[in-house]
Design a protein around this motif. Structure first.
Motif, PDB file in Angstrom:
ATOM      1  N   PHE A  70     139.051  87.634  70.365  1.00  0.00           N
ATOM      2  CA  PHE A  70     138.799  86.196  70.346  1.00  0.00           C
ATOM      3  C   PHE A  70     138.604  85.686  68.929  1.00  0.00           C
ATOM      4  CE2 PHE A  70     135.961  82.502  70.397  1.00  0.00           C
ATOM      5  CZ  PHE A  70     136.692  81.640  71.191  1.00  0.00           C
ATOM      6  N   TYR A  72     135.813  73.595  67.463  1.00  0.00           N
ATOM      7  CA  TYR A  72     135.855  73.725  68.918  1.00  0.00           C
ATOM      8  C   TYR A  72     135.763  75.196  69.321  1.00  0.00           C
ATOM      9  CZ  TYR A  72     137.060  73.108  73.782  1.00  0.00           C
ATOM     10  OH  TYR A  72     137.017  73.117  75.148  1.00  0.00           O
ATOM     11  N   LYS A  73     136.449  76.039  68.590  1.00  0.00           N
ATOM     12  CA  LYS A  73     136.396  77.472  68.883  1.00  0.00           C
ATOM     13  C   LYS A  73     134.960  77.978  68.760  1.00  0.00           C
ATOM     14  CE  LYS A  73     138.450  81.886  67.633  1.00  0.00           C
ATOM     15  NZ  LYS A  73     139.496  82.543  66.874  1.00  0.00           N
ATOM     16  N   ASP A 128     139.206  75.032  78.678  1.00  0.00           N
ATOM     17  CA  ASP A 128     139.729  76.321  78.247  1.00  0.00           C
ATOM     18  C   ASP A 128     141.237  76.330  78.428  1.00  0.00           C
ATOM     19  OD1 ASP A 128     139.400  76.145  81.015  1.00  0.00           O
ATOM     20  OD2 ASP A 128     138.877  78.237  81.270  1.00  0.00           O
ATOM     21  N   PHE A 173     133.078  76.752  71.800  1.00  0.00           N
ATOM     22  CA  PHE A 173     133.494  77.476  72.993  1.00  0.00           C
ATOM     23  C   PHE A 173     132.919  78.897  72.982  1.00  0.00           C
ATOM     24  CE2 PHE A 173     136.157  79.828  75.898  1.00  0.00           C
ATOM     25  CZ  PHE A 173     136.253  78.945  76.959  1.00  0.00           C
ATOM     26  N   ARG A 174     132.777  79.472  71.819  1.00  0.00           N
ATOM     27  CA  ARG A 174     132.240  80.830  71.715  1.00  0.00           C
ATOM     28  C   ARG A 174     130.828  80.910  72.299  1.00  0.00           C
ATOM     29  NH1 ARG A 174     130.424  85.342  69.486  1.00  0.00           N
ATOM     30  NH2 ARG A 174     131.896  86.903  68.777  1.00  0.00           N
ATOM     31  N   VAL A 214     141.641  80.419  74.504  1.00  0.00           N
ATOM     32  CA  VAL A 214     140.270  79.962  74.668  1.00  0.00           C
ATOM     33  C   VAL A 214     139.955  80.157  76.153  1.00  0.00           C
ATOM     34  CG1 VAL A 214     138.662  78.046  74.268  1.00  0.00           C
ATOM     35  CG2 VAL A 214     140.688  78.277  72.845  1.00  0.00           C
TER      36      VAL A 214
END
Length: 123
Positions: free
Chosen positions: A60, A39-40, A29, A43-44, A67
């Protein structure tokens, strides 16, 4: 903490993730100006429940440079630690006591920071 973490990556809860990076610790992060959109999305999955609880979903989704876990209240931490492990995190750095079957306390430093190992995840 760094000797225990070695070359593993971390995720931060209740701590600015760039503190880890500034101390030579890898992090999944952080504050980044460029990273893949895929990647986002991955990560979500880590923060989906936390986004709802914090009211930061639009923030976001609409702005890509942070992140973060968005965990600011120690009584309200809803993260998927196994999804964080899938991203490469092996440890959690937190200023909160966190109760989760997927975390094992490794060390408390200076009575403020806790290092947890992510455990019990498949894969």
């Amino acid at each position: 903490m760094k000797p225990m973490i070695a070359d593993s990556a971390t995720i931060s809860v209740g701590v600015d993730p760039m503190a880890a990076v500034m101390n030579g610790i890898s992090a999944v992060d952080g504050y980044y100006t460029a990273y893949p959109l895929a990647y986002k999305a991955r990560f979500r999955r880590v923060i989906a429940a936390q986004l709802k609880a914090s009211g930061k979903q639009e923030y976001f989704d609409g702005w890509g440079s942070r992140v973060y876990t968005f965990a600011e209240d120690p009584r309200n931490v809803s993260l998927d630690y196994c999804a964080a492990r899938d991203l490469g995190a092996r440890f959690v750095i937190s200023r909160f006591d966190i109760a989760s079957p997927n975390l094992e306390l490794v060390k408390t430093a200076r009575q403020r920071l806790r290092l947890y190992s992510i455990v019990g995840c498949r894969g």
